[in-house]
Design an enzyme around this catalytic site. Sequence first.
Site, PDB file in Angstrom:
ATOM      1  N   HIS A   1       0.858  -1.207   0.000  1.00  0.00           N
ATOM      2  CA  HIS A   1       0.000   0.000   0.000  1.00  0.00           C
ATOM      3  C   HIS A   1       0.885   1.245   0.000  1.00  0.00           C
ATOM      4  O   HIS A   1       1.448   1.603   1.025  1.00  0.00           O
ATOM      5  CB  HIS A   1      -0.891   0.019   1.252  1.00  0.00           C
ATOM      6  CG  HIS A   1      -1.794   1.223   1.345  1.00  0.00           C
ATOM      7  ND1 HIS A   1      -3.104   1.124   1.747  1.00  0.00           N
ATOM      8  CD2 HIS A   1      -1.596   2.536   1.109  1.00  0.00           C
ATOM      9  CE1 HIS A   1      -3.658   2.324   1.742  1.00  0.00           C
ATOM     10  NE2 HIS A   1      -2.750   3.208   1.357  1.00  0.00           N
TER      11      HIS A   1
ATOM     12  N   HIS B   1       1.450   5.418  -1.839  1.00  0.00           N
ATOM     13  CA  HIS B   1       1.043   6.522  -2.714  1.00  0.00           C
ATOM     14  C   HIS B   1       2.290   7.077  -3.391  1.00  0.00           C
ATOM     15  O   HIS B   1       3.169   7.625  -2.707  1.00  0.00           O
ATOM     16  CB  HIS B   1       0.358   7.627  -1.902  1.00  0.00           C
ATOM     17  CG  HIS B   1      -0.856   7.140  -1.174  1.00  0.00           C
ATOM     18  ND1 HIS B   1      -2.126   7.213  -1.706  1.00  0.00           N
ATOM     19  CD2 HIS B   1      -0.995   6.515   0.025  1.00  0.00           C
ATOM     20  CE1 HIS B   1      -2.993   6.669  -0.858  1.00  0.00           C
ATOM     21  NE2 HIS B   1      -2.332   6.239   0.204  1.00  0.00           N
TER      22      HIS B   1
ATOM     23  N   LYS C   1      -9.729  -0.390  -5.201  1.00  0.00           N
ATOM     24  CA  LYS C   1      -9.727   0.287  -3.918  1.00  0.00           C
ATOM     25  C   LYS C   1     -11.081   0.900  -3.638  1.00  0.00           C
ATOM     26  O   LYS C   1     -11.626   1.636  -4.459  1.00  0.00           O
ATOM     27  CB  LYS C   1      -8.656   1.387  -3.938  1.00  0.00           C
ATOM     28  CG  LYS C   1      -8.473   2.130  -2.624  1.00  0.00           C
ATOM     29  CD  LYS C   1      -7.861   1.248  -1.554  1.00  0.00           C
ATOM     30  CE  LYS C   1      -7.881   1.928  -0.200  1.00  0.00           C
ATOM     31  NZ  LYS C   1      -6.676   2.663   0.110  1.00  0.00           N
TER      32      LYS C   1
ATOM     33  N   HIS D   1     -10.324   1.311   2.382  1.00  0.00           N
ATOM     34  CA  HIS D   1     -10.070   2.351   3.393  1.00  0.00           C
ATOM     35  C   HIS D   1     -11.257   2.277   4.344  1.00  0.00           C
ATOM     36  O   HIS D   1     -12.353   2.717   4.011  1.00  0.00           O
ATOM     37  CB  HIS D   1      -9.946   3.745   2.766  1.00  0.00           C
ATOM     38  CG  HIS D   1      -9.689   4.797   3.798  1.00  0.00           C
ATOM     39  ND1 HIS D   1      -8.461   5.406   3.961  1.00  0.00           N
ATOM     40  CD2 HIS D   1     -10.479   5.312   4.771  1.00  0.00           C
ATOM     41  CE1 HIS D   1      -8.521   6.251   4.988  1.00  0.00           C
ATOM     42  NE2 HIS D   1      -9.742   6.208   5.483  1.00  0.00           N
TER      43      HIS D   1
ATOM     44  N   HIS E   1      -4.227  -0.291   6.155  1.00  0.00           N
ATOM     45  CA  HIS E   1      -3.696   0.560   7.229  1.00  0.00           C
ATOM     46  C   HIS E   1      -4.556   0.532   8.496  1.00  0.00           C
ATOM     47  O   HIS E   1      -5.122   1.528   8.902  1.00  0.00           O
ATOM     48  CB  HIS E   1      -3.463   2.001   6.758  1.00  0.00           C
ATOM     49  CG  HIS E   1      -4.581   2.656   5.972  1.00  0.00           C
ATOM     50  ND1 HIS E   1      -5.904   2.552   6.313  1.00  0.00           N
ATOM     51  CD2 HIS E   1      -4.561   3.443   4.872  1.00  0.00           C
ATOM     52  CE1 HIS E   1      -6.631   3.249   5.453  1.00  0.00           C
ATOM     53  NE2 HIS E   1      -5.828   3.803   4.567  1.00  0.00           N
TER      54      HIS E   1
ATOM     55  N   ASP F   1       1.662   2.761   3.450  1.00  0.00           N
ATOM     56  CA  ASP F   1       0.805   3.940   3.295  1.00  0.00           C
ATOM     57  C   ASP F   1       1.652   5.210   3.309  1.00  0.00           C
ATOM     58  O   ASP F   1       1.237   6.240   3.845  1.00  0.00           O
ATOM     59  CB  ASP F   1      -0.286   4.011   4.381  1.00  0.00           C
ATOM     60  CG  ASP F   1      -1.354   5.044   4.031  1.00  0.00           C
ATOM     61  OD1 ASP F   1      -1.485   5.381   2.845  1.00  0.00           O
ATOM     62  OD2 ASP F   1      -2.043   5.520   4.960  1.00  0.00           O
TER      63      ASP F   1
HETATM   64  N1  LIG Z   1      -3.277   7.915   4.692  1.00  0.00           N
HETATM   65  C1  LIG Z   1      -3.467   9.206   4.552  1.00  0.00           C
HETATM   66  O1  LIG Z   1      -3.560   9.931   5.558  1.00  0.00           O
HETATM   67  N2  LIG Z   1      -3.543   9.785   3.339  1.00  0.00           N
HETATM   68  C2  LIG Z   1      -3.554   9.120   2.065  1.00  0.00           C
HETATM   69  C3  LIG Z   1      -4.865   8.527   1.732  1.00  0.00           C
HETATM   70  C4  LIG Z   1      -5.187   7.240   2.478  1.00  0.00           C
HETATM   71  O2  LIG Z   1      -4.435   6.258   2.394  1.00  0.00           O
HETATM   72  O3  LIG Z   1      -6.197   7.178   3.174  1.00  0.00           O
HETATM   73  C5  LIG Z   1      -3.145  10.132   0.999  1.00  0.00           C
HETATM   74  O4  LIG Z   1      -3.335   9.854  -0.184  1.00  0.00           O
HETATM   75  O5  LIG Z   1      -2.590  11.190   1.349  1.00  0.00           O
HETATM   76 ZN   LIG Z   2      -3.085   5.176   1.720  1.00  0.00          ZN
HETATM   77 ZN   LIG Z   3      -6.635   5.132   3.161  1.00  0.00          ZN
END
Ligand SMILES: NC(=O)N[C@@H](CC(=O)O)C(=O)O
Ligand SMILES: [Zn+2]
Ligand SMILES: [Zn+2]
Length: 343
Positions: free
Chosen positions: A13, A15, A98, A135, A173, A246
């Site tokens: 996971h 970003h 997702k 999520h 997460h 995450d």
């Molecule tokens: N985890 C977070 O606080 N933020 C994530 C989005 C997510 O995973 O929920 C993001 O894309 O910034």
């Molecule tokens: Zn995330």
């Molecule tokens: Zn998330």
Amino acid sequence: MTSLTITRPDDWHVHLRDGEVLPNTVTDISRYFGRAIVMPNLVPPVTNAALAQEYYGRIMAAEPREGFKPLMVLYLTDNTTPQDIIDAKNSGLVFACKLYPAGATTNSASGVTDVANIKDVLAEMERQGILLLVHGEVTTHDVDIFDREAEFIDTILTPLVAEHPKLKIVLEHITTKQAVEFVKAAGDNVGATITAHHLLYNRNHMLVGGIRPHFFCLPILKRNIHQEALVEAATSGNKKFFLGTDSAPHAKHAKESACGCAGSYTAHAAIELYAEVFEQENALDQLEAFASLNGPTFYGLPVNSDTITLEKATWEVPETMAFGSGVVVPIKAGEQMTWQVKG
Ligand SMILES: NC(=O)N[C@@H](CC(=O)O)C(=O)O
Ligand SMILES: [Zn+2]
Ligand SMILES: [Zn+2]
């Protein structure tokens, strides 16, 4: 122990964002992870196979370490169709979809407003062997932010799991002991990712002595009894729990603001952060299962065939790191780390 060699880990996971920051995030995440499940919450989101294919191309153009493989994910909306799932499967690049409840987190405005709207889509995913990543927070305004994960499990996830007994579901997460208990009690088709920051910190770290925006992420850090339950789950060897950083970077100015964004950056030292937790728990022998074995097993993919070696070494995390034309403040900025990946 001063050196630890484990099967190459994967991040289930992360970003990576898009555009000018991709060279930064892709370099960090591919440094030693073999594969990464790439979150689709771009603007606009990655909602179909064609968009996933284009995003995959942009990630590869950012020159990851040779051998790194991004695993793409579709962003479910109220308008996703079963045909989108068939196309995704046929692309060979998409491994999961997702579910962002609309409004739950960063860039989730186009998310699903009611899971009833994606019933046929979930049935097609079940048929195609595409995983559902969740999520897990309700977005109802009258539910306290610290209760949103537990409420989601009771009111949305429990019935969803019952209706789709063959759908592989990852509760992403996780942050509460309720989530740990739910996942443990569920069938083998239900697993969970756990971040390094939810293992290392609780809400006191975020709020005592001043508000620390770089610890603000969603689902929000909870009280220490929840942190302890997560640490126990991650270090137990239980196959249902696996690594998902995450890592969710936002530019420094967007975090250090009167209305700061949710998300913490951990890709700069992900496995090293986890190693610190496992060492504290005298559980370094369980790190490989959590980081390198349980994830691929759950996804039905082979484990990586090579290894990485962590060594005891002291090094300082930079105060800021390049993030396109701006900077990002990484977790443990300016602090000492005690493990380092060799090479
Ligand atoms: N985890 C977070 O606080 N933020 C994530 C989005 C997510 O995973 O929920 C993001 O894309 O910034
Ligand atoms: Zn995330
Ligand atoms: Zn998330």
